[in-house]
Design a protein around this motif. Structure first.
Motif, mmCIF file in Angstrom:
data_model
loop_
_atom_site.group_PDB
_atom_site.id
_atom_site.type_symbol
_atom_site.label_atom_id
_atom_site.label_comp_id
_atom_site.label_asym_id
_atom_site.label_seq_id
_atom_site.Cartn_x
_atom_site.Cartn_y
_atom_site.Cartn_z
ATOM 1 N N SER A 136 0.690 -1.297 -0.258
ATOM 2 C CA SER A 136 0.208 0.142 0.090
ATOM 3 C C SER A 136 0.813 1.433 -0.233
ATOM 4 O O SER A 136 1.431 1.334 0.582
ATOM 5 C CB SER A 136 -0.995 0.195 1.273
ATOM 6 O OG SER A 136 -0.370 -0.084 2.317
ATOM 7 N N ILE A 142 -2.268 -2.893 -4.911
ATOM 8 C CA ILE A 142 -2.988 -2.470 -3.158
ATOM 9 C C ILE A 142 -3.048 -0.943 -3.674
ATOM 10 O O ILE A 142 -2.400 -0.013 -2.974
ATOM 11 C CB ILE A 142 -2.754 -3.251 -2.478
ATOM 12 C CG1 ILE A 142 -2.373 -4.402 -2.202
ATOM 13 C CG2 ILE A 142 -3.369 -1.945 -0.712
ATOM 14 C CD1 ILE A 142 -1.386 -4.847 -0.474
ATOM 15 N N THR A 172 -4.888 3.050 -2.371
ATOM 16 C CA THR A 172 -5.324 3.507 -0.883
ATOM 17 C C THR A 172 -6.478 4.416 -0.670
ATOM 18 O O THR A 172 -6.486 5.581 -1.959
ATOM 19 C CB THR A 172 -4.281 4.026 -0.099
ATOM 20 O OG1 THR A 172 -2.994 3.109 0.254
ATOM 21 C CG2 THR A 172 -5.027 4.407 1.564
ATOM 22 N N THR A 181 -8.822 4.581 6.824
ATOM 23 C CA THR A 181 -8.315 4.237 5.149
ATOM 24 C C THR A 181 -8.306 2.446 5.242
ATOM 25 O O THR A 181 -8.548 1.600 5.428
ATOM 26 C CB THR A 181 -6.849 4.372 6.343
ATOM 27 O OG1 THR A 181 -6.490 5.180 6.704
ATOM 28 C CG2 THR A 181 -6.172 4.090 5.335
ATOM 29 N N TYR A 206 -8.003 -0.378 2.384
ATOM 30 C CA TYR A 206 -7.019 -1.460 1.122
ATOM 31 C C TYR A 206 -7.846 -1.657 0.316
ATOM 32 O O TYR A 206 -8.987 -2.465 0.341
ATOM 33 C CB TYR A 206 -6.356 -1.473 1.483
ATOM 34 C CG TYR A 206 -5.138 -0.941 2.908
ATOM 35 C CD1 TYR A 206 -4.414 -0.092 2.521
ATOM 36 C CD2 TYR A 206 -5.877 -1.242 4.084
ATOM 37 C CE1 TYR A 206 -3.764 0.471 3.589
ATOM 38 C CE2 TYR A 206 -4.896 0.037 5.354
ATOM 39 C CZ TYR A 206 -3.726 0.692 4.666
ATOM 40 O OH TYR A 206 -3.180 1.463 5.634
ATOM 41 N N ALA A 232 -7.961 -3.733 -2.579
ATOM 42 C CA ALA A 232 -6.689 -4.987 -3.008
ATOM 43 C C ALA A 232 -6.696 -5.989 -4.132
ATOM 44 O O ALA A 232 -8.277 -6.784 -4.340
ATOM 45 C CB ALA A 232 -6.550 -6.155 -2.102
#
Length: 260
Positions: free
Chosen positions: A93, A148, A150, A157, A159, A161
């Protein structure tokens, strides 16, 4: 007896790891040595006993990778260039707090068979988990993480993927799975997509892999950070990937489909 022998080998490997693997370079050298055996036995798995050795090397590699990425915090930012050359896929990330390690176990009989280690930082500690989802489990996902993204929303936050799966020449999947680091743990089932059928933790599509093999540029699912939109290739009734896209926009709480 086989289980007992593997336990002995396993603990010997970890004893040697504690003695010698003190730097990221030494860690990579140890992992590289083992993974080259995975690739070797994977190339010879039709030979006598090679499949047993392949299974053993995969287990050792997976457990060692989890051990190193939990015990040595600096591994989360180490490039692992040599391991990547051996086709271990590593995605990190932008904030450096979440990383995935994916590798082909070479145990697949038709398509690809992948295992994953997920590494993350929570409350100042680096932790990791080993996801050996596919070996011997026919209905579990067999995929690798390729990138990944963000997403920052207020104090949260997320992520995103991107993952891939090729189970046969006609059975493949692309998708985006949503993660968040919450309460010291990695949550891989964040409900971030809203559709008429409810809330979901993934956006994905299944397709015929043969429909993309002759394309110069294969359409892929991706996230646009500027517009906060996920673009997913449209698949027709024959499960063929087209050049059109379905778009999901983040509205502040969920990703929702934009009308074309």
């Amino acid at each position: 007896m086989k289980t007992f022998k593997f336990i002995i080998v396993f603990f010997c490997c970890f004893y040697s790891a504690n003695l010698f693997a003190q730097t990221p370079q030494a860690i990579e050298a140890d992992l590289l040595r083992i993974f080259k055996r995975v690739n070797y036995y994977g190339s010879h798995k039709k030979e006598w006993k090679a499949i047993d050795s392949l299974q053993k090397m995969n287990k050792i590699f997976g457990f060692k990778l989890k051990y190193y990425t939990s015990k040595y915090p600096e591994t989360i930012s180490y490039p692992f260039t040599e391991i990547k050359k051996e086709r271990v896929v590593i995605a990190t990330s932008a904030d450096g707090l979440f990383r995935t390690y994916s590798w082909d176990t070479r145990l697949g009989s038709v398509g690809y068979d992948f295992d994953n280690v997920l590494q993350f930082t929570a409350n100042g500690k680096v932790l990791s988990s080993l996801k050996m989802d596919s070996v011997g489990k026919k209905h579990n996902p067999v995929f690798w993480y390729s990138k990944i993204y963000t997403l920052q929303s207020g104090s949260k936050t997320y992520y995103l993927a991107a993952y891939n799966s090729v189970r046969s020449s006609v059975d493949a999947t692309q998708g985006v799975q949503f993660f968040a680091i919450e309460n010291g743990k990695l949550n891989g089932a964040v409900l971030l997509v809203k559709t008429p059928t409810g809330l979901h933790s993934k956006i994905y599509f299944d397709y015929d892999f043969l429909s993309v093999v002759n394309m110069n540029v294969i359409p892929t699912i991706y996230y646009d950070t500027k517009t906060q939109t996920i673009h997913s290739p449209l698949v027709n009734a024959k499960r063929q990937v087209t050049r059109d896209y379905i778009v999901y926009k983040f509205t502040g709480k969920y990703f929702e489909r934009v009308k074309n």
